[in-house]
Scaffold this motif. Structure first.
Motif, PDB file in Angstrom:
ATOM      1  N   ASN A   1       0.891  -1.001   0.199  1.00  0.00           N
ATOM      2  CA  ASN A   1       0.077  -0.017   0.009  1.00  0.00           C
ATOM      3  C   ASN A   1       0.831   1.131  -0.079  1.00  0.00           C
ATOM      4  N   CYS A   2       0.517   2.108  -0.779  1.00  0.00           N
ATOM      5  CA  CYS A   2       1.186   3.624  -0.744  1.00  0.00           C
ATOM      6  C   CYS A   2       0.290   4.643  -0.734  1.00  0.00           C
ATOM      7  N   ASP A   3      -0.302   5.250   0.430  1.00  0.00           N
ATOM      8  CA  ASP A   3      -1.028   6.480   0.232  1.00  0.00           C
ATOM      9  C   ASP A   3      -0.279   7.685  -0.105  1.00  0.00           C
TER      10      ASP A   3
ATOM     11  N   GLU B   1      -2.728  12.667   9.067  1.00  0.00           N
ATOM     12  CA  GLU B   1      -2.569  11.301   8.601  1.00  0.00           C
ATOM     13  C   GLU B   1      -1.328  10.774   9.642  1.00  0.00           C
ATOM     14  N   ASN B   2      -1.737  10.391  10.967  1.00  0.00           N
ATOM     15  CA  ASN B   2      -0.937  10.070  11.910  1.00  0.00           C
ATOM     16  C   ASN B   2       0.334  10.507  12.015  1.00  0.00           C
TER      17      ASN B   2
ATOM     18  N   LYS C   1       2.795   9.389   9.394  1.00  0.00           N
ATOM     19  CA  LYS C   1       3.213   8.149   9.438  1.00  0.00           C
ATOM     20  C   LYS C   1       2.677   7.142   8.364  1.00  0.00           C
ATOM     21  N   ASN C   2       1.253   7.851   8.011  1.00  0.00           N
ATOM     22  CA  ASN C   2       0.477   7.140   7.083  1.00  0.00           C
ATOM     23  C   ASN C   2       0.763   7.531   5.397  1.00  0.00           C
ATOM     24  N   ILE C   3       1.537   8.481   5.466  1.00  0.00           N
ATOM     25  CA  ILE C   3       1.894   8.993   4.183  1.00  0.00           C
ATOM     26  C   ILE C   3       2.921   8.424   3.632  1.00  0.00           C
ATOM     27  N   CYS C   4       2.989   7.735   2.311  1.00  0.00           N
ATOM     28  CA  CYS C   4       3.976   6.976   1.598  1.00  0.00           C
ATOM     29  C   CYS C   4       4.828   8.051   0.789  1.00  0.00           C
TER      30      CYS C   4
END
Ligand code: AHR
Length: 320
Positions: free
Chosen positions: A151-153, A209-210, A213-216
């Motif tokens: 997964n890559c947000d 986004e946390n 930490k959730n961002i790719c």
């Protein structure tokens, strides 16, 4: 009296043959402003390219406002310039003022952004990149970079609302990733093509986004917003280029400096030399009656950190 007359005849026949034409041309250029490093480079290249051709270039800075651009175009018409260059801040709302230029037979050249008008005869040509392709090149790079991740947000920093380049880059990137299973755009907002707004918007993305930490990855419609985002990522205690990948558009010196520090991963070039081809098309039109193609498309090359040294040197030699 006779001498004066024969000189006048000689000059007018030279003018008719075209050999004095380029020297006597005056061009009015309605520039958007100075929102980015790329924009500053485009203005400076325009001055250099005009000087090379002995063209008298009058530049008007619209400070990001279409109403100022419209005023500038009207003023250029009143001054009787030979041509008008416009870098249109947004794509709509140009019809009436371009009709006025047409009534006075003043050819209009669009630089780096497009417009949407029904009557295409209102402008002579548009010198732009294929901005849908630029977004696609950025998207394809990300696809190959994260192909092994589940997964890559992605967060997207868009350019000026209503600008053709922002709409096109968004379209190209979205089309590139839409059939992937692992890449998703989770947030998208305009950072107005500026460093400060890019930073501000990225800070809000990080919060949402946390703590980032959730961002790719960040897809930024220009390098300046990417540089603002890099700053925000660092201030949040994360490593840009590693914890969060950065891909953007423009290829200005500052993004190559960021690449050298490992803080940016890829950029797609938009040449700042839009005026050179526009002047050539104008001179060919005035001197030889050659109508240019409706679109003159510049290249969109992908650059990576391995290219940074070479590109920095090249840009230094070109003076931007
Ligand atoms: O229209 C071109 C865009 O405008 C550039 O990518 C951006 O940096 C600029 O401000």
């Amino acid at each position: 009296m006779f001498k004066k007359l024969s000189t006048a005849v000689a000059i007018s026949s030279l003018l008719m043959s075209g050999s004095l034409m380029a020297q006597s041309l005056t061009v009015g250029f309605s520039q958007i402003g100075s929102e980015s490093g790329w924009r500053a480079a485009e203005t400076s290249v325009a001055k250099t390219e005009a000087a090379k051709r002995d063209i008298n270039l009058k530049i008007s800075d619209a400070q990001q406002k279409q109403e100022n651009q419209i005023k500038a175009v009207r003023s250029f018409i009143a001054q009787g310039v030979d041509a008008i260059f416009i870098a249109p801040v947004v794509q709509t709302g140009w019809g009436p003022v371009l009709e006025e230029a047409k009534d006075y037979d003043i050819p209009v050249f669009l630089l780096d952004r497009g417009i949407s008008v029904k009557d295409k005869s209102l402008y002579m040509t548009a010198i732009t990149a294929d901005n849908v392709l630029e977004g696609k090149v950025a998207g394809d790079w990300l696809i190959s970079k994260v192909k092994d991740r589940k997964n890559c947000d992605v967060v997207e920093l868009q350019g000026t609302v209503g600008a053709s380049v922002a709409l096109d880059r968004k379209k190209g990137f979205h089309e590139a990733i839409e059939n992937t299973k692992n890449i998703h755009i989770v947030r998208t907002q305009s950072g107005e093509f500026t460093r400060s707004k890019g930073k501000e918007v990225m800070e809000s993305f990080i919060k949402a986004e946390n703590d980032g930490k959730n961002i790719c990855a960040v897809f930024s419609h220009n390098d300046d917003m990417a540089i603002g985002a890099i700053q925000a990522i660092k201030e949040a205690g994360l490593q840009p280029g590693k914890d969060i990948l950065i891909v953007s558009i423009d290829a200005v010196p500052d993004i190559f400096k960021a690449m050298k520090k490992g803080e940016s991963n890829a950029t797609v070039e938009l040449t700042p030399n839009m005026a050179g081809p526009a002047f050539d098309a104008l001179v060919a039109y005035k001197e030889k009656g050659i109508t240019p193609p409706k679109k003159i498309v510049t290249k969109s090359t992908l650059f990576l950190p391995k290219d940074a040294d070479k590109e920095l040197k090249l840009k230094e030699n070109l003076g931007y």
